[in-house]
Design a protein around this motif. Structure first.
Motif, short mmCIF file in Angstrom:
data_model
loop_
_atom_site.label_atom_id
_atom_site.label_comp_id
_atom_site.label_asym_id
_atom_site.label_seq_id
_atom_site.Cartn_x
_atom_site.Cartn_y
_atom_site.Cartn_z
N ILE A 47 25.23 12.86 42.15
CA ILE A 47 23.94 12.65 42.84
C ILE A 47 24.12 11.89 44.15
O ILE A 47 23.14 11.48 44.78
CB ILE A 47 22.93 11.92 41.94
CG1 ILE A 47 23.48 10.57 41.48
CG2 ILE A 47 22.56 12.78 40.74
CD1 ILE A 47 22.48 9.76 40.67
N ALA A 48 25.37 11.74 44.59
CA ALA A 48 25.63 11.03 45.85
C ALA A 48 24.97 11.73 47.03
O ALA A 48 24.56 11.08 47.99
CB ALA A 48 27.14 10.92 46.08
N LEU A 111 21.30 12.95 33.58
CA LEU A 111 21.11 12.78 35.01
C LEU A 111 19.64 12.66 35.41
O LEU A 111 19.33 12.13 36.48
CB LEU A 111 21.74 13.95 35.79
CG LEU A 111 23.24 13.87 36.05
CD1 LEU A 111 23.72 15.08 36.82
CD2 LEU A 111 23.60 12.59 36.81
N THR A 112 18.73 13.13 34.58
CA THR A 112 17.31 13.03 34.91
C THR A 112 16.89 11.58 35.10
O THR A 112 16.36 11.19 36.16
CB THR A 112 16.44 13.68 33.81
OG1 THR A 112 16.76 15.08 33.71
CG2 THR A 112 14.95 13.53 34.15
N LYS A 113 17.13 10.78 34.11
CA LYS A 113 16.73 9.37 34.19
C LYS A 113 17.59 8.61 35.20
O LYS A 113 17.08 7.76 35.96
CB LYS A 113 16.85 8.72 32.81
CG LYS A 113 16.29 7.30 32.75
CD LYS A 113 16.42 6.71 31.35
CE LYS A 113 15.49 7.44 30.38
NZ LYS A 113 15.50 6.76 29.04
N TYR A 118 18.20 5.57 40.21
CA TYR A 118 19.18 5.35 41.27
C TYR A 118 18.58 5.51 42.66
O TYR A 118 18.87 4.74 43.58
CB TYR A 118 20.34 6.34 41.08
CG TYR A 118 21.59 6.01 41.84
CD1 TYR A 118 22.33 4.87 41.54
CD2 TYR A 118 22.07 6.85 42.84
CE1 TYR A 118 23.50 4.58 42.21
CE2 TYR A 118 23.24 6.56 43.52
CZ TYR A 118 23.95 5.42 43.20
OH TYR A 118 25.11 5.13 43.88
N CYS A 119 17.72 6.50 42.82
CA CYS A 119 17.17 6.81 44.14
C CYS A 119 16.01 5.91 44.54
O CYS A 119 15.45 6.07 45.65
CB CYS A 119 16.75 8.27 44.20
SG CYS A 119 18.16 9.41 44.17
N LEU A 120 15.63 4.95 43.71
CA LEU A 120 14.66 3.93 44.14
C LEU A 120 15.19 3.14 45.32
O LEU A 120 14.41 2.53 46.08
CB LEU A 120 14.34 2.98 42.98
CG LEU A 120 13.32 3.47 41.94
CD1 LEU A 120 13.31 2.52 40.75
CD2 LEU A 120 11.94 3.57 42.55
N GLN A 229 31.64 17.52 45.72
CA GLN A 229 31.15 16.96 44.46
C GLN A 229 30.21 17.94 43.77
O GLN A 229 30.21 18.07 42.54
CB GLN A 229 30.40 15.64 44.69
CG GLN A 229 31.33 14.45 44.88
CD GLN A 229 31.45 14.08 46.34
OE1 GLN A 229 31.66 14.94 47.18
NE2 GLN A 229 31.33 12.80 46.63
N ILE A 230 29.41 18.66 44.58
CA ILE A 230 28.48 19.63 44.00
C ILE A 230 29.23 20.78 43.34
O ILE A 230 28.97 21.15 42.18
CB ILE A 230 27.53 20.18 45.09
CG1 ILE A 230 26.65 19.05 45.65
CG2 ILE A 230 26.65 21.30 44.54
CD1 ILE A 230 25.80 19.47 46.83
N VAL A 231 30.18 21.35 44.07
CA VAL A 231 30.95 22.48 43.55
C VAL A 231 31.79 22.06 42.34
O VAL A 231 31.81 22.75 41.31
CB VAL A 231 31.85 23.08 44.66
CG1 VAL A 231 32.76 24.17 44.07
CG2 VAL A 231 30.99 23.65 45.78
N ILE A 232 32.48 20.93 42.47
CA ILE A 232 33.32 20.46 41.37
C ILE A 232 32.46 20.10 40.16
O ILE A 232 32.81 20.42 39.01
CB ILE A 232 34.15 19.23 41.81
CG1 ILE A 232 35.15 19.65 42.90
CG2 ILE A 232 34.91 18.63 40.63
CD1 ILE A 232 35.85 18.47 43.56
#
Length: 478
Positions: A47-48, A111-113, A118-120, A229-232
């Motif tokens: 999620i970076a 990853l939902t929670k 994290y994105c706060l 990171q997305i592909v991996i």
């Protein structure tokens, strides 16, 4: 205070800030890597991209416009502050409702929670972005350092306690949230400027006209920086993402911090010289070569000594990341060159060209990823290096035209440094392999590093490398 004195003073405090926070981060990451498993770092790595996009939207083009603009009023700062805050809240809402889709894409329900919490940090950071920009504009890097270091210490303390208590990946979430919240509080409390409820459409159009292209370019860069990171993450495992993320962070520890620290100092200085091509070219050349002179030996020695570094810092459970780390280090050798060439486009106000070049490069990167994907993980990594080389020629060509410093001349000026560090790296590799290999990891590293740096400085002195004298003068404040 002369421009040179400003640069030296700014560089010193920027390094204190950059390395103060990163040393704390690095030490904490070592403990966390020992307490957590690679998979948990991999989840954060997945999620970076959202963190990067969020930060770019409210800390990208608009704030860069503030730095390069003259005769600013309170309405300029307040307008950008309100825009940043509204955008950060909007982006967070989008991420919040998209979190289940993100989790489904990666096939990782947790990853939902994680994403929602994290994105706060988007919102936390937006409250201090303009105040931080004002410090950069006035080159008050001392204050930035004195605020950022305590913030990261508090965040790191929380993360270590959480990891010790068995919270796993949530300790990494806590690290980011506490750090961004505390830093924004510090900036807000200590700043004499406070936003007002003034949103000037005229001011907004002025800064947006310059900034939106940089912001779009930044988003493109973030997307494609994190595309691996997305592909991996999608086609491999969270553990593999963890190895890649940790390897990339280890490489960026010295490279990214030295480059970014000087970038913060260089941008306002370059902005002051933007109408004097000769002085701008001279300043650019000196900074670029000095950064390469400092970064290159660190990068190559990390590449050569990747195995003992990994075992010593993270234990043997992280050994699979060694070959990943070594390929990434090769790409890292070109990182400062990209950074400073693109900085010239920003200083010259060519955000339109900046955006067009980013689009062209990202199309090329997409093609390279599609082709290299069929060769597995290492195909992707070598494809990344190949793209970096192509992008370097694109960046140096267009930036060089603006300051009369062609790609050929840049490469010729850099060539002696690359020859020097290649020789040093090869020598240390042979010494480490055939002489130091039987020692313990810490002794092996110490002997190799001392030998490498001694050889590097000695050859620099013998062949009268100008960067050594430049560095000596900066240290002695001449």
């Amino acid at each position: 205070m002369s421009l040179k004195e400003q640069a030296i003073k700014g560089a010193i405090w920027t390094y204190i800030q950059q390395f103060g926070t990163q040393i704390v981060n690095f030490v904490v990451s070592i403990f966390l890597a020992r307490m957590l498993i690679p998979e948990e770092f991999g989840l954060i790595g997945m999620i970076a991209i959202f963190m990067g996009i969020g930060n770019t939207l409210f800390d990208g083009g608009m704030t860069s416009s503030l730095i390069r603009s003259d005769n600013l009023e309170n309405s300029d700062y307040s307008t950008v502050f309100i825009f940043n805050l509204v955008v950060s809240i909007g982006v967070y809402c989008i991420v919040f409702f998209s979190a289940p889709l993100i989790a489904e894409f990666y096939k990782q329900p947790s990853l939902t929670k994680i994403t929602r919490f994290y994105c706060l940090s988007f919102i936390f950071s937006s409250f201090g972005s303009v105040q931080n920009t004002m410090l950069t504009k006035t080159m008050n890097f001392k204050k930035q350092a004195l605020l950022s270091v305590p913030a990261i210490v508090l965040g790191s303390t929380v993360a270590l306690v959480m990891a010790k208590q068995g919270y796993g990946v949530w300790s990494l979430v806590g690290l980011t949230l506490v750090n961004t919240f505390v830093l924004s509080c510090f900036l807000w409390i200590t700043s004499s400027w406070k936003p007002t409820l003034v949103f000037s459409l005229v001011k907004f159009k002025k800064h947006f006209k310059y900034g939106y292209k940089l912001t779009l370019s930044g988003i493109l860069d973030i997307v494609f920086t994190n595309i691996y990171q997305i592909v991996i993450g999608r086609f491999f495992t969270p553990t593999t993402v963890g190895y890649y993320t940790r390897a990339n962070q280890l490489m960026m520890m010295p490279i990214g911090n030295i480059s970014t620290a000087l970038n913060k100092v260089a941008f306002p200085i370059f902005a002051q010289l933007q109408n004097d091509e000769m002085r701008l070219r001279d300043a650019y050349k000196r900074i670029m070569l000095l950064v390469l002179y400092i970064i290159n030996p660190i990068t190559v020695l990390m590449l050569v000594l990747a195995e003992p570094i990994t075992v010593l810092l993270f234990t043997k459970k992280w050994l699979p990341m060694v070959p990943i780390f070594q390929v990434i280090c090769l790409s890292g050798l070109l990182y400062p060159l990209h950074l400073y060439n693109l900085l010239i486009l920003q200083v010259k106000g060519r955000s339109d060209l900046f955006l067009r070049l980013e689009i062209i490069k990202k199309v090329l990167l997409t093609i390279i990823i599609i082709i290299s994907f069929y060769y597995g993980l290492y195909g992707l990594l070598w494809g990344q290096l190949f793209f970096s080389i192509i992008a370097l020629f694109i960046n140096t060509y267009f930036a060089g035209k603006m300051i009369g410093y062609s790609t050929q001349n840049q490469l010729l000026d850099m060539l002696p440094l690359y020859i020097l560090i290649t020789f040093v790296g090869s020598t240390i590799y042979l010494i480490d392999t055939y002489i130091f290999n039987n020692f313990t990891d810490i002794i092996r590293l110490a002997l190799s590093l001392v030998s490498g740096l001694t050889l590097y400085v000695g050859l620099s002195y013998l062949f009268k490398v100008s960067c050594l004298s430049e560095l000596k003068n900066i240290v002695l404040r001449k």
